[in-house]
Design a protein around this motif. Structure first.
Motif, PDB file in Angstrom:
ATOM      1  N   THR A 104     -68.454 -34.941 -22.344  1.00 19.54           N
ATOM      2  CA  THR A 104     -67.650 -36.044 -22.876  1.00 19.54           C
ATOM      3  C   THR A 104     -66.159 -35.770 -22.691  1.00 19.54           C
ATOM      4  N   GLU A 105     -65.765 -34.497 -22.667  1.00 21.47           N
ATOM      5  CA  GLU A 105     -64.360 -34.152 -22.443  1.00 21.47           C
ATOM      6  C   GLU A 105     -63.942 -34.507 -21.023  1.00 21.47           C
ATOM      7  N   LYS A 127     -65.239 -36.892 -19.198  1.00 20.14           N
ATOM      8  CA  LYS A 127     -65.139 -38.356 -19.137  1.00 20.14           C
ATOM      9  C   LYS A 127     -63.830 -38.830 -19.748  1.00 20.14           C
ATOM     10  N   SER A 128     -63.426 -38.225 -20.841  1.00 16.90           N
ATOM     11  CA  SER A 128     -62.176 -38.586 -21.483  1.00 16.90           C
ATOM     12  C   SER A 128     -60.983 -38.226 -20.584  1.00 16.90           C
ATOM     13  N   PRO A 185     -61.347 -37.803 -28.237  1.00 17.68           N
ATOM     14  CA  PRO A 185     -62.810 -37.975 -28.196  1.00 17.68           C
ATOM     15  C   PRO A 185     -63.185 -39.174 -27.323  1.00 17.68           C
ATOM     16  N   TYR A 186     -64.259 -39.020 -26.574  1.00 20.83           N
ATOM     17  CA  TYR A 186     -64.749 -40.091 -25.702  1.00 20.83           C
ATOM     18  C   TYR A 186     -65.324 -41.198 -26.578  1.00 20.83           C
ATOM     19  N   LYS A 246     -67.532 -43.534 -26.168  1.00 21.72           N
ATOM     20  CA  LYS A 246     -68.986 -43.751 -26.160  1.00 21.72           C
ATOM     21  C   LYS A 246     -69.751 -42.438 -26.333  1.00 21.72           C
ATOM     22  N   GLY A 247     -69.067 -41.405 -26.837  1.00 21.56           N
ATOM     23  CA  GLY A 247     -69.655 -40.073 -26.860  1.00 21.56           C
ATOM     24  C   GLY A 247     -70.418 -39.697 -28.107  1.00 21.56           C
ATOM     25  N   ASN A 248     -70.299 -40.419 -29.191  1.00 22.24           N
ATOM     26  CA  ASN A 248     -70.916 -40.156 -30.500  1.00 22.24           C
ATOM     27  C   ASN A 248     -71.017 -38.671 -30.866  1.00 22.24           C
ATOM     28  N   PHE A 308     -71.828 -36.021 -29.298  1.00 22.27           N
ATOM     29  CA  PHE A 308     -71.526 -35.012 -28.288  1.00 22.27           C
ATOM     30  C   PHE A 308     -70.039 -34.708 -28.191  1.00 22.27           C
ATOM     31  N   ASN A 309     -69.196 -35.459 -28.894  1.00 24.17           N
ATOM     32  CA  ASN A 309     -67.755 -35.211 -28.867  1.00 24.17           C
ATOM     33  C   ASN A 309     -67.434 -33.875 -29.522  1.00 24.17           C
TER      34      ASN A 309
END
Length: 155
Positions: free
Chosen positions: A34-35, A37-38, A67-68, A70-72, A74-75
């Motif tokens: 997720t990092e 993606k961010s 925090p991403y 759409k990451g819920n 997993f952030n």
């Protein structure tokens, strides 16, 4: 032959203003999915970040990755220390350079290399004094004035 291209994700513009850059190095960085993606969305900040050698390993501190969306679950924590990946010899060399007074490790930019891997450009840097910063501003202004005069002269 293909030209190598890298895409800047985040840059630390203040670093070149506040420090004399002595050497630069490339390092890999350990990130969660997720990092990454961010980072690709450009939601990161290197403003007050620095690197430090601890127990023979290199860590990056104060790099903020939002925090991403759409990451819920997993952030990760946005300010957590992140491990940097370099060869042992390079880390030992950096440790030797940083032991000197007034020298620090500053990240200049985070980018994607041609293979799509996230890399960090680290600089061995020495802090500038207020006088040095003023001198740089004067020099840049003088260069800008010369360019302007040259363009007007060549019309």
């Amino acid at each position: 032959m293909r030209e190598k291209k890298s895409r800047d994700l985040v840059t630390n513009r203040k670093a070149r203003h506040d420090y004399h850059i002595i050497e630069t190095y490339e390092a890999g960085i350990v990130l969660a999915g997720t990092e990454v993606k961010s980072l690709r969305e450009g939601k990161a900040n290197l403003k007050d970040s620095f690197a430090r050698v601890e127990k023979g390993e290199l860590y990056l501190y104060n790099m903020h990755i939002s925090p991403y969306e759409k990451g819920n679950i997993f952030n990760k924590d946005p300010l957590r220390p992140r491990k940097l990946l370099m060869h042992r010899r390079e880390i030992d060399r950096l440790y030797g350079l940083v032991k000197e007074k007034g020298v620090t490790l500053v990240p200049l930019r985070v980018y994607l290399n041609e293979r799509g891997l996230v890399k960090v450009e680290l600089a061995v840097a020495k802090g500038k004094t207020l006088y040095d910063k003023r001198e740089d501003i004067k020099r840049r202004d003088a260069e800008r004035e010369m360019e302007k005069a040259f363009k007007e002269y060549n019309r």
